[in-house]
Design an enzyme around this catalytic site. Structure first.
Site, PDB file in Angstrom:
ATOM      1  N   GLY A   1      27.017  53.131   0.279  1.00  0.00           N
ATOM      2  CA  GLY A   1      25.841  52.901  -0.560  1.00  0.00           C
ATOM      3  C   GLY A   1      24.901  51.930   0.122  1.00  0.00           C
TER       4      GLY A   1
ATOM      5  N   GLY B   1      21.668  49.055  -0.775  1.00  0.00           N
ATOM      6  CA  GLY B   1      20.802  48.337  -1.707  1.00  0.00           C
ATOM      7  C   GLY B   1      19.604  47.821  -0.945  1.00  0.00           C
ATOM      8  N   SER B   2      18.860  46.927  -1.582  1.00  0.00           N
ATOM      9  CA  SER B   2      17.680  46.387  -0.910  1.00  0.00           C
ATOM     10  C   SER B   2      18.076  45.384   0.164  1.00  0.00           C
ATOM     11  CB  SER B   2      16.783  45.680  -1.910  1.00  0.00           C
ATOM     12  OG  SER B   2      16.811  46.318  -3.124  1.00  0.00           O
ATOM     13  N   PHE B   3      19.270  44.813   0.042  1.00  0.00           N
ATOM     14  CA  PHE B   3      19.641  43.734   0.966  1.00  0.00           C
ATOM     15  C   PHE B   3      20.810  44.065   1.872  1.00  0.00           C
ATOM     16  CE2 PHE B   3      17.891  42.056  -2.955  1.00  0.00           C
ATOM     17  CZ  PHE B   3      16.725  41.510  -2.448  1.00  0.00           C
ATOM     18  N   GLY B   4      21.602  45.050   1.460  1.00  0.00           N
ATOM     19  CA  GLY B   4      22.782  45.338   2.269  1.00  0.00           C
ATOM     20  C   GLY B   4      23.131  46.808   2.296  1.00  0.00           C
TER      21      GLY B   4
ATOM     22  N   VAL C   1      26.524  49.151   2.385  1.00  0.00           N
ATOM     23  CA  VAL C   1      27.948  48.949   2.083  1.00  0.00           C
ATOM     24  C   VAL C   1      28.780  50.077   2.705  1.00  0.00           C
ATOM     25  CG1 VAL C   1      29.647  48.669   0.239  1.00  0.00           C
ATOM     26  CG2 VAL C   1      27.353  47.707  -0.027  1.00  0.00           C
TER      27      VAL C   1
ATOM     28  N   LYS D   1      29.863  44.765   2.799  1.00  0.00           N
ATOM     29  CA  LYS D   1      28.387  44.791   2.687  1.00  0.00           C
ATOM     30  C   LYS D   1      27.807  44.061   3.885  1.00  0.00           C
ATOM     31  CE  LYS D   1      25.680  42.576  -0.649  1.00  0.00           C
ATOM     32  NZ  LYS D   1      25.086  42.534  -1.996  1.00  0.00           N
TER      33      LYS D   1
ATOM     34  N   ASP E   1      20.567  40.603 -12.395  1.00  0.00           N
ATOM     35  CA  ASP E   1      20.229  41.927 -11.853  1.00  0.00           C
ATOM     36  C   ASP E   1      21.207  42.970 -12.391  1.00  0.00           C
ATOM     37  OD1 ASP E   1      18.606  43.622 -10.449  1.00  0.00           O
ATOM     38  OD2 ASP E   1      19.553  43.258  -8.501  1.00  0.00           O
TER      39      ASP E   1
HETATM   40  N1  LIG Z   1      33.075  47.320  -3.571  1.00  0.00           N
HETATM   41  C1  LIG Z   1      32.382  48.450  -3.475  1.00  0.00           C
HETATM   42  N2  LIG Z   1      33.038  49.637  -3.499  1.00  0.00           N
HETATM   43  C2  LIG Z   1      32.341  50.801  -3.427  1.00  0.00           C
HETATM   44  N3  LIG Z   1      30.997  50.877  -3.329  1.00  0.00           N
HETATM   45  C3  LIG Z   1      30.289  49.729  -3.307  1.00  0.00           C
HETATM   46  C4  LIG Z   1      30.947  48.461  -3.381  1.00  0.00           C
HETATM   47  N4  LIG Z   1      29.994  47.487  -3.351  1.00  0.00           N
HETATM   48  C5  LIG Z   1      28.812  48.124  -3.270  1.00  0.00           C
HETATM   49  N5  LIG Z   1      28.962  49.465  -3.240  1.00  0.00           N
HETATM   50  C6  LIG Z   1      27.881  50.481  -3.130  1.00  0.00           C
HETATM   51  O1  LIG Z   1      26.782  49.935  -2.402  1.00  0.00           O
HETATM   52  C7  LIG Z   1      25.598  49.841  -3.235  1.00  0.00           C
HETATM   53  C8  LIG Z   1      24.796  48.587  -2.866  1.00  0.00           C
HETATM   54  O2  LIG Z   1      25.580  47.417  -3.077  1.00  0.00           O
HETATM   55  P1  LIG Z   1      24.935  46.036  -3.562  1.00  0.00           P
HETATM   56  O3  LIG Z   1      24.319  46.252  -4.921  1.00  0.00           O
HETATM   57  O4  LIG Z   1      25.948  44.968  -3.487  1.00  0.00           O
HETATM   58  O5  LIG Z   1      23.797  45.847  -2.470  1.00  0.00           O
HETATM   59  P2  LIG Z   1      22.401  45.081  -2.586  1.00  0.00           P
HETATM   60  O6  LIG Z   1      21.670  45.332  -1.324  1.00  0.00           O
HETATM   61  O7  LIG Z   1      22.649  43.660  -2.938  1.00  0.00           O
HETATM   62  O8  LIG Z   1      21.726  45.868  -3.805  1.00  0.00           O
HETATM   63  P3  LIG Z   1      20.415  45.487  -4.680  1.00  0.00           P
HETATM   64  O9  LIG Z   1      19.305  46.334  -4.155  1.00  0.00           O
HETATM   65  O10 LIG Z   1      20.800  45.911  -6.091  1.00  0.00           O
HETATM   66  O11 LIG Z   1      20.194  44.040  -4.589  1.00  0.00           O
HETATM   67  C9  LIG Z   1      26.140  49.880  -4.676  1.00  0.00           C
HETATM   68  O12 LIG Z   1      25.174  50.349  -5.595  1.00  0.00           O
HETATM   69  C10 LIG Z   1      27.329  50.831  -4.524  1.00  0.00           C
HETATM   70  O13 LIG Z   1      26.889  52.172  -4.497  1.00  0.00           O
END
Ligand SMILES: Nc1ncnc2c1ncn2[C@@H]1O[C@H](COP(=O)(O)OP(=O)(O)OP(=O)(O)O)[C@@H](O)[C@H]1O
Length: 511
Positions: free
Chosen positions: A35, A37-40, A42, A55, A151
């Site tokens: 997956g 997100g905007s910052f990471g 995964v 991540k 969030d």
């Molecule tokens: N522990 C995990 N197991 C399986 N998939 C995961 C896990 N952690 C994150 N993901 C996947 O990765 C995606 C992004 O993770 P996360 O929300 O931590 O990133 P972010 O960049 O901080 O996102 P945001 O844009 O919401 O700030 C999640 O929506 C999910 O689909």
């Protein structure tokens, strides 16, 4: 009597074994990513012999502010151990290798699952998910000091594959009350909003206009307006999530611009539309959670018991049935057969508490006898709910009604279309059987030989009447007699043939 001093903490003098830091070489990543997100981004990967989620920060050149954010996520998530919060396993803080490692949640995030129509999730399962999320949030808000997620949305809720257990993730925007741990390092703690540089997923230009933290569709009006806020801002987001769990739609889908959402939520006080057939308690809870006035929104501690009742109502539509389950088994999804029968036999007429009826009920609930004497069979709440939807009426009448149904030569109970086709093939025109609809509880299916093939059609329920082929009746048995020009010959071989010795006089076939 000596006064005991009350203390719920003591200094930890031993050196701590907890060491969150992981070397980059210890980690291996699997492509493709799970997956983004905007910052990471995964990934699934391996660490110290275990399968984990990793991540990797998109921006690996963190400035001081970025580093503060990253460390805060580690600090907050690393200190949390709760059943509904994703388990932190470690982190790497080396430039070029910034990463956070958590347990792997194999089914991914709730947003993806809700938008996939192929995944069938009953309202009961979705309300259980809501309860899990509320429990995770309750943990954060009742922590000392309080933690604000900021969030909360389905993409930050992870799903366990088998149990559909929900765990919260992404603490990148979270804040701790009273620590001045604002994302911009200038003390944007809850209650004292300041302009934030980190806004997901708003662009930097828009941040100047609406200094707020979070994701617009889930953002409370006070956050959007950059006013002081409390834990109730998370409750607002939860209200939107609850609506999504109910409808499986995206909130504010027609509004692309963040300014349009701002206008709708803050000025016009608009909210997504709650469907009119929603369980009243659920509609009321959603409405309270997303109130304009934060003081009218409940605490998560008060949301959980309300959801416990909604969970039961979503599995058992029948009012008497859901009250029965709430009284005896609230918070339980399944109960041992003996506990169920003890409670149930108290409310049915004494003369119906017979071995025959126990057996019939066993069949009705789809319970297969235990394969080992050590394991007691269980009654699942959804099965009980389905049974009551097929046999509407008072609980006292449930067993006699089912017995009467079983005495009809055309009734085959639990049978799918394929098996029905096999049983009917080779029979003469007009031979039919009636079975519980596999796909739609509360509905019966007629399978009949017509024009040389087997067809299937439904007997639906409208305004407390059964409806089939233009005819309607409050009694299913009476309805079948009304359409005997079409339903000519009951299919031989009903699994309830034994009970048909007490054959009903209501319906007589000319064989
Ligand atoms: N522990 C995990 N197991 C399986 N998939 C995961 C896990 N952690 C994150 N993901 C996947 O990765 C995606 C992004 O993770 P996360 O929300 O931590 O990133 P972010 O960049 O901080 O996102 P945001 O844009 O919401 O700030 C999640 O929506 C999910 O689909």
């Amino acid at each position: 009597m000596a006064q005991l001093s009350r203390s719920n903490s003591f200094p930890l003098v031993e050196p701590l074994v907890w060491n969150p830091w992981v070397e980059p070489e210890e980690v291996t990543l699997e492509q493709p990513a799970l997956g983004e997100g905007s910052f990471g981004i995964v990934y699934k990967g391996r660490l110290r012999g275990s399968t984990v989620a990793i991540k990797l920060l998109i921006n690996q050149q963190l400035d001081d502010d970025g580093l503060t954010f990253f460390k805060r996520e580690i600090q907050i998530l690393g200190g949390l151990r709760a059943p509904n919060i994703v388990l932190f396993l470690g982190a790497c803080c080396e430039p070029g290798h910034y990463m956070i490692i958590t347990e792997l949640m194999p089914a991914g995030d709730l947003d993806t699952i809700l938008s996939s129509r192929k995944i069938n999730l009953s309202l009961f399962i979705r309300m259980k998910m809501a309860r899990d999320a509320a429990a995770g949030m309750c943990w954060l808000h009742q922590n000392k000091p309080q933690i604000f997620h900021r969030d909360l949305k389905p993409s930050n809720m992870l799903v366990d594959r088998d149990s559909y257990l929900i765990k919260l993730c992404d603490f990148g925007l979270a804040a701790v009350k009273g620590t001045g741990s604002g994302p911009d390092g200038r003390g944007s703690t809850p209650g004292t909003p300041t302009q934030s540089r980190k806004m997901s997923p708003m662009s930097p230009n828009e941040i100047g206009k609406h200094p707020a933290i979070g994701t617009p569709s889930w953002m409370a009006p006070e956050i959007m307006r950059s006013q002081p806020f409390t834990t109730k801002a998370d409750v607002y987001s939860f209200g939107i999530v609850l609506w999504q769990l109910l409808t499986r739609h995206q909130p504010f889908a027609g509004l692309e611009e963040h300014t349009a959402i701002f206008d709708a939520v803050c000025n016009l006080k608009q909210r997504p539309k709650i469907p009119s057939n929603t369980i009243p308690a659920l509609a009321a809870l959603i409405t309270r959670c997303w109130s304009q006035d934060p003081l009218r929104r409940p605490e998560f501690g008060d949301v959980i018991p309300v959801l416990d009742e909604i969970i039961v109502e979503s599995a058992i539509e029948n009012h008497d049935g859901s009250e029965f389950w709430k009284k005896h088994f609230l918070t339980m999804s399944e109960v041992p057969w003996s506990a169920f029968w003890n409670a149930f036999s108290e409310i049915i007429p004494e003369d119906t508490v017979t071995d025959d009826n126990v057996e019939i009920f066993y069949q009705l609930l789809g319970i297969t006898p235990a394969t080992s004497s050590n394991i007691e069979p269980k009654v699942h709440i959804e099965n009980f709910g389905k049974v009551l939807s097929w046999l509407p009426g008072s609980l006292e009448e449930l067993l006699p009604s089912f017995k009467k149904l079983c005495s009809q030569p055309w009734f085959f109970g639990f049978l799918d279309a394929i098996r029905a086709g096999e049983i009917l093939s080779g029979n003469i025109e007009g031979t039919f059987l009636i079975r519980f609809s596999v796909r739609q509880p509360g509905v019966y299916t007629v399978s009949i030989v017509e024009h040389g093939t087997v067809t299937h059609s439904r007997i639906s329920r409208e305004s407390e009447e059964w409806v089939y082929d233009g005819m309607r009746d409050r009694s299913l048995i009476q309805l079948i007699t009304k359409v005997k020009d079409k339903l000519k010959r009951p299919c031989p071989g009903s699994p309830y043939a034994i009970t048909q010795k007490e054959k009903s006089t209501v319906y007589l076939y000319d064989e």
